[in-house]
Design a protein around this motif. Structure first.
Motif, PDB file in Angstrom:
ATOM      1  N   THR A  80       0.779  -1.084   0.046  1.00 34.97           N
ATOM      2  CA  THR A  80      -0.105  -0.041   0.043  1.00 34.97           C
ATOM      3  C   THR A  80       0.913   1.290   0.262  1.00 34.97           C
ATOM      4  O   THR A  80       1.923   1.235   0.679  1.00 34.97           O
ATOM      5  CB  THR A  80      -0.790   0.128   1.272  1.00 34.97           C
ATOM      6  N   ALA A  81       0.282   2.169  -0.678  1.00 33.39           N
ATOM      7  CA  ALA A  81       0.898   3.518  -0.942  1.00 33.39           C
ATOM      8  C   ALA A  81      -0.180   4.729  -0.624  1.00 33.39           C
ATOM      9  O   ALA A  81      -1.172   4.413  -1.281  1.00 33.39           O
ATOM     10  CB  ALA A  81       1.778   4.001  -1.836  1.00 33.39           C
ATOM     11  N   GLU A  82      -0.140   5.629   0.205  1.00 38.34           N
ATOM     12  CA  GLU A  82      -1.065   6.521   0.614  1.00 38.34           C
ATOM     13  C   GLU A  82      -0.621   7.773   1.122  1.00 38.34           C
ATOM     14  O   GLU A  82       0.426   8.008   1.731  1.00 38.34           O
ATOM     15  CB  GLU A  82      -2.107   5.756   1.230  1.00 38.34           C
ATOM     16  N   ASN A  83      -1.463   8.755   0.871  1.00 36.94           N
ATOM     17  CA  ASN A  83      -1.324  10.101   1.528  1.00 36.94           C
ATOM     18  C   ASN A  83      -2.680  10.449   1.770  1.00 36.94           C
ATOM     19  O   ASN A  83      -3.769   9.958   1.633  1.00 36.94           O
ATOM     20  CB  ASN A  83      -0.526  10.967   0.719  1.00 36.94           C
ATOM     21  N   ARG A  84      -2.824  12.124   1.971  1.00 35.08           N
ATOM     22  CA  ARG A  84      -4.061  12.672   2.237  1.00 35.08           C
ATOM     23  C   ARG A  84      -4.955  12.640   1.197  1.00 35.08           C
ATOM     24  O   ARG A  84      -6.393  12.727   1.269  1.00 35.08           O
ATOM     25  CB  ARG A  84      -3.821  13.818   2.778  1.00 35.08           C
ATOM     26  N   ALA A  85      -4.328  12.502  -0.015  1.00 35.59           N
ATOM     27  CA  ALA A  85      -5.203  12.587  -1.255  1.00 35.59           C
ATOM     28  C   ALA A  85      -5.658  11.499  -1.810  1.00 35.59           C
ATOM     29  O   ALA A  85      -6.460  11.449  -2.738  1.00 35.59           O
ATOM     30  CB  ALA A  85      -4.461  13.527  -2.171  1.00 35.59           C
ATOM     31  N   LYS A  86      -4.872  10.377  -1.636  1.00 36.18           N
ATOM     32  CA  LYS A  86      -5.071   9.084  -2.511  1.00 36.18           C
ATOM     33  C   LYS A  86      -4.616   7.804  -1.600  1.00 36.18           C
ATOM     34  O   LYS A  86      -3.913   7.964  -0.879  1.00 36.18           O
ATOM     35  CB  LYS A  86      -4.692   9.147  -3.974  1.00 36.18           C
ATOM     36  N   ARG A  87      -5.007   6.679  -2.259  1.00 38.10           N
ATOM     37  CA  ARG A  87      -4.432   5.624  -1.576  1.00 38.10           C
ATOM     38  C   ARG A  87      -4.498   4.332  -2.756  1.00 38.10           C
ATOM     39  O   ARG A  87      -5.342   4.525  -3.756  1.00 38.10           O
ATOM     40  CB  ARG A  87      -5.435   4.764  -0.672  1.00 38.10           C
ATOM     41  N   VAL A  88      -3.319   3.674  -2.974  1.00 41.43           N
ATOM     42  CA  VAL A  88      -3.264   2.667  -3.950  1.00 41.43           C
ATOM     43  C   VAL A  88      -2.515   1.274  -3.474  1.00 41.43           C
ATOM     44  O   VAL A  88      -1.746   1.230  -2.395  1.00 41.43           O
ATOM     45  CB  VAL A  88      -2.008   3.042  -4.849  1.00 41.43           C
ATOM     46  N   VAL A  89      -3.262   0.311  -3.877  1.00 37.56           N
ATOM     47  CA  VAL A  89      -2.977  -1.058  -3.110  1.00 37.56           C
ATOM     48  C   VAL A  89      -2.824  -2.046  -4.354  1.00 37.56           C
ATOM     49  O   VAL A  89      -3.972  -2.090  -5.290  1.00 37.56           O
ATOM     50  CB  VAL A  89      -4.182  -1.457  -2.281  1.00 37.56           C
ATOM     51  N   VAL A  90      -1.715  -2.861  -4.263  1.00 37.10           N
ATOM     52  CA  VAL A  90      -1.588  -4.134  -4.994  1.00 37.10           C
ATOM     53  C   VAL A  90      -1.597  -5.151  -4.105  1.00 37.10           C
ATOM     54  O   VAL A  90      -0.936  -5.405  -3.160  1.00 37.10           O
ATOM     55  CB  VAL A  90      -0.217  -3.940  -5.802  1.00 37.10           C
ATOM     56  N   ASP A  91      -2.653  -6.210  -4.742  1.00 33.92           N
ATOM     57  CA  ASP A  91      -3.187  -7.162  -3.722  1.00 33.92           C
ATOM     58  C   ASP A  91      -3.069  -8.436  -4.405  1.00 33.92           C
ATOM     59  O   ASP A  91      -3.366  -8.690  -5.558  1.00 33.92           O
ATOM     60  CB  ASP A  91      -4.537  -7.093  -3.542  1.00 33.92           C
ATOM     61  N   ARG A  92      -2.013  -9.326  -3.872  1.00 34.59           N
ATOM     62  CA  ARG A  92      -1.265 -10.513  -4.159  1.00 34.59           C
ATOM     63  C   ARG A  92      -1.882 -11.595  -3.233  1.00 34.59           C
ATOM     64  O   ARG A  92      -1.372 -12.801  -3.206  1.00 34.59           O
ATOM     65  CB  ARG A  92      -0.088 -10.677  -4.678  1.00 34.59           C
ATOM     66  N   SER A  93      -2.710 -11.184  -2.548  1.00 39.04           N
ATOM     67  CA  SER A  93      -3.069 -12.186  -1.280  1.00 39.04           C
ATOM     68  C   SER A  93      -3.812 -13.337  -1.594  1.00 39.04           C
ATOM     69  O   SER A  93      -3.892 -14.354  -0.713  1.00 39.04           O
ATOM     70  CB  SER A  93      -3.694 -11.351  -0.376  1.00 39.04           C
ATOM     71  N   GLY A  94      -4.504 -13.293  -2.747  1.00 39.75           N
ATOM     72  CA  GLY A  94      -5.573 -14.506  -2.678  1.00 39.75           C
ATOM     73  C   GLY A  94      -5.026 -15.513  -4.025  1.00 39.75           C
ATOM     74  O   GLY A  94      -3.789 -15.088  -4.378  1.00 39.75           O
ATOM     75  N   ALA A  95      -5.719 -16.452  -4.052  1.00 38.08           N
ATOM     76  CA  ALA A  95      -5.293 -17.366  -5.350  1.00 38.08           C
ATOM     77  C   ALA A  95      -5.720 -17.041  -6.644  1.00 38.08           C
ATOM     78  O   ALA A  95      -5.318 -17.512  -7.526  1.00 38.08           O
ATOM     79  CB  ALA A  95      -6.054 -18.674  -4.919  1.00 38.08           C
ATOM     80  N   GLY A  96      -6.556 -16.033  -6.458  1.00 34.36           N
ATOM     81  CA  GLY A  96      -7.180 -15.669  -8.054  1.00 34.36           C
ATOM     82  C   GLY A  96      -6.270 -14.508  -8.507  1.00 34.36           C
ATOM     83  O   GLY A  96      -4.914 -14.145  -8.116  1.00 34.36           O
ATOM     84  N   PRO A  97      -6.738 -13.619  -9.495  1.00 33.60           N
ATOM     85  CA  PRO A  97      -5.983 -12.620 -10.064  1.00 33.60           C
ATOM     86  C   PRO A  97      -5.227 -11.537  -9.263  1.00 33.60           C
ATOM     87  O   PRO A  97      -6.133 -11.410  -8.298  1.00 33.60           O
ATOM     88  CB  PRO A  97      -6.909 -12.123 -11.160  1.00 33.60           C
ATOM     89  N   VAL A  98      -4.212 -10.920  -9.746  1.00 36.76           N
ATOM     90  CA  VAL A  98      -3.793  -9.589  -8.895  1.00 36.76           C
ATOM     91  C   VAL A  98      -4.626  -8.841  -9.007  1.00 36.76           C
ATOM     92  O   VAL A  98      -5.238  -8.440 -10.049  1.00 36.76           O
ATOM     93  CB  VAL A  98      -2.327  -9.366  -9.274  1.00 36.76           C
ATOM     94  N   GLY A  99      -4.804  -8.038  -8.014  1.00 40.19           N
ATOM     95  CA  GLY A  99      -5.890  -6.852  -7.979  1.00 40.19           C
ATOM     96  C   GLY A  99      -5.045  -5.589  -7.711  1.00 40.19           C
ATOM     97  O   GLY A  99      -4.157  -5.640  -7.115  1.00 40.19           O
ATOM     98  N   LEU A 100      -5.799  -4.572  -8.036  1.00 36.57           N
ATOM     99  CA  LEU A 100      -5.442  -3.111  -7.983  1.00 36.57           C
ATOM    100  C   LEU A 100      -6.291  -2.355  -7.241  1.00 36.57           C
ATOM    101  O   LEU A 100      -7.517  -2.335  -7.968  1.00 36.57           O
ATOM    102  CB  LEU A 100      -4.596  -2.475  -9.310  1.00 36.57           C
ATOM    103  N   LEU A 101      -6.135  -1.557  -6.283  1.00 36.60           N
ATOM    104  CA  LEU A 101      -7.335  -0.507  -5.720  1.00 36.60           C
ATOM    105  C   LEU A 101      -6.648   0.935  -5.851  1.00 36.60           C
ATOM    106  O   LEU A 101      -5.430   1.002  -5.894  1.00 36.60           O
ATOM    107  CB  LEU A 101      -7.236  -0.654  -4.338  1.00 36.60           C
ATOM    108  N   LEU A 102      -7.395   1.612  -6.452  1.00 37.30           N
ATOM    109  CA  LEU A 102      -7.371   3.137  -6.527  1.00 37.30           C
ATOM    110  C   LEU A 102      -8.207   3.912  -5.800  1.00 37.30           C
ATOM    111  O   LEU A 102      -9.387   3.759  -5.997  1.00 37.30           O
ATOM    112  CB  LEU A 102      -7.143   3.564  -8.137  1.00 37.30           C
ATOM    113  N   GLU A 103      -7.649   4.815  -4.920  1.00 37.26           N
ATOM    114  CA  GLU A 103      -8.524   5.607  -4.160  1.00 37.26           C
ATOM    115  C   GLU A 103      -8.556   7.031  -3.965  1.00 37.26           C
ATOM    116  O   GLU A 103      -7.566   7.376  -3.725  1.00 37.26           O
ATOM    117  CB  GLU A 103      -8.723   4.848  -2.820  1.00 37.26           C
ATOM    118  N   VAL A 104      -9.371   7.967  -4.554  1.00 37.73           N
ATOM    119  CA  VAL A 104      -9.288   9.327  -4.511  1.00 37.73           C
ATOM    120  C   VAL A 104      -9.911   9.728  -3.416  1.00 37.73           C
ATOM    121  O   VAL A 104     -11.071   9.269  -2.987  1.00 37.73           O
ATOM    122  CB  VAL A 104      -9.887   9.782  -5.712  1.00 37.73           C
ATOM    123  N   ARG A 105      -9.671  10.875  -2.945  1.00 38.71           N
ATOM    124  CA  ARG A 105     -10.182  11.511  -1.519  1.00 38.71           C
ATOM    125  C   ARG A 105     -10.462  12.916  -1.833  1.00 38.71           C
ATOM    126  O   ARG A 105      -9.782  13.840  -1.588  1.00 38.71           O
ATOM    127  CB  ARG A 105      -9.190  11.378  -0.294  1.00 38.71           C
TER     128      ARG A 105
END
Length: 313
Positions: free
Chosen positions: A88-113
Motif C-alpha cells: 500500500t502507498a497512500e497520503n491525504r489525497a489518495k491510496r493505492v493497493v496492489v493485492d496478491r494475497s489471494g489465489a485469484g488474479p492480482v488486484g489493484l485498488l485506486l482510491e481518491v479522496r
C-alpha cells in the motif's frame, strides 16, 4: 481430418484448440510497480520516480505510469512495504493497493479522496481536477489490422463513491462527478495520409457517479488548459454492463475491440474527425484506466485480471 489437425498442432508446439493469442500489456500484474508523474504537464520534471513493493527481485523499470494530474498532494517515490501479499502507498489525497494475497488474479485498488482535494471548495469551469490513473505507452504501437481479435478483459468494482458532506447540495451534474473509464489513444499511422499522426480517444466507460450505467460521450477533450483538444469516442456503457456498476459487486468485462474500433472510427468521421482515415491506418499508442474526479467525491475503484490479448496474428 481431425488427426491431421492434431499432427499439425503438435508440430507447431500447440495443443489442438490452444489459445494462440498473446498478451499485449507489459507487466499486467504490476510486478515492476509504477512510474509516478507530477501534478501537471508540461513541467520541467514530468516523471518524479518509482512506486513499487520493496519485496521481490528488481525486474527492471516500471512498464506502467501512474498519472496524478491535478492533485493537491503527490504520492512520492518509495518502496512500499508488502505484508500478507498486499502493498500500500497512500497520503491525504489518495491510496493505492496492489493485492496478491489471494489465489485469484492480482488486484489493484485506486482510491481518491475528494474531500481533501477540494478542501470545502467546489471546482469551477476551466479548473483542473484530480486524476489517479494507470497508463501504459506502447513502445511499438499496436496496429489493429494485424489481429483478428483484440480482447480486452478485466473484473471491476466500485466499493464506495460518496460526495463530501459539505458538497451534497452543491453538485452540478454538468461540472461535478467522479468517473472511471478505460481509454486508448488511437492515431493514423500512415505516412502521407492527410490525417497522419492525428488521433482520437477511444473509450469504454466503467462508472460515473451521475448515472447507474455511464452513457456514451462524443465530444472534444476540453475543459482545462492542458486538454488535448482531440475527439473523444466513449461507447455507451449499456453495451457492456447489464446492471449498475456502482453497486459494490464485481462486474466482468470481456470484449473484442476490433469491431468497436471500426465503430469508433465511423462515429469520429460522422463528427468530422479522421475523415481521410481507414481502419487499416489505425495504431494504438497508449492505454489508461482509473479515476477522474471533477467533483469532491471520496471514491474507490478495484480491478483484477487486467488483460489485452491479440489473436490471429
Amino acid at each position: 481430418m481431425l488427426t491431421s489437425l492434431m499432427m499439425l498442432a503438435a508440430a507447431l508446439g500447440q495443443a489442438p484448440g490452444a489459445d494462440r493469442s498473446r498478451e499485449l500489456f507489459a507487466d499486467p500484474t504490476f510486478e515492476r510497480g509504477f512510474m509516478l508523474t507530477a501534478a501537471s504537464h508540461p513541467v520541467p520534471k514530468l516523471l518524479i520516480g518509482e512506486l513499487r513493493a520493496s519485496a521481490g527481485p528488481d525486474a527492471g523499470p516500471p512498464a506502467w505510469r501512474m498519472p496524478q494530474w491535478g492533485t493537491r498532494e503527490l504520492l512520492q517515490p518509495q518502496r512500499s512495504v508488502e505484508a500478507d501479499g498486499r502493498w500500500t502507498a497512500e497520503n491525504r489525497a489518495k491510496r493505492v493497493v496492489v493485492d496478491r494475497s489471494g489465489a485469484g488474479p492480482v488486484g489493484l485498488l485506486l482510491e481518491v479522496r475528494g474531500d481533501f482535494e477540494y478542501d470545502g471548495r467546489m471546482r469551477a469551469d476551466g479548473e483542473a481536477w484530480p486524476h489517479l490513473l494507470i497508463e501504459q505507452l506502447f513502445e511499438r504501437p499496436i496496429a489493429p489490422r494485424d489481429f483478428e481479435t483484440l480482447t480486452f478483459a478485466m473484473e471491476a468494482r466500485i466499493p464506495s463513491c460518496d460526495p463530501a458532506s459539505w458538497a451534497a447540495d452543491k453538485l452540478d451534474p454538468g461540472r461535478h462527478t467522479a468517473q472511471v473509464s478505460a481509454f486508448w489513444t488511437v492515431h493514423n499511422a500512415t505516412k502521407g495520409n492527410p490525417d497522419h499522426r492525428d488521433m482520437i480517444w477511444f473509450g469504454i466507460p466503467i462508472f460515473d457517479a451521475r448515472h447507474p450505467i455511464p452513457p456514451a460521450h462524443h465530444a472534444l477533450d476540453v475543459g482545462k488548459d492542458d486538454a488535448s483538444g482531440k475527439f473523444i469516442c466513449l461507447i455507451d456503457g449499456k453495451r457492456f454492463w447489464k446492471t449498475p456498476t456502482g453497486d459494490g459487486a464485481w462486474h466482468r468485462l470481456e470484449v473484442d475491440m476490433v469491431p468497436l474500433l471500426r465503430e469508433a472510427l465511423a462515429i469520429s468521421q460522422s463528427h468530422g474527425y479522421l475523415k481521410a482515415t481507414r481502419f487499416e491506418d489505425l495504431a494504438i499508442d497508449s492505454f489508461n484506466l482509473g479515476w477522474e474526479a471533477p467533483g469532491p467525491y471520496d471514491a474507490t475503484f478495484e480491478v483484477r485480471g487486467l488483460s489485452m490479448r491479440g489473436g490471429g496474428e
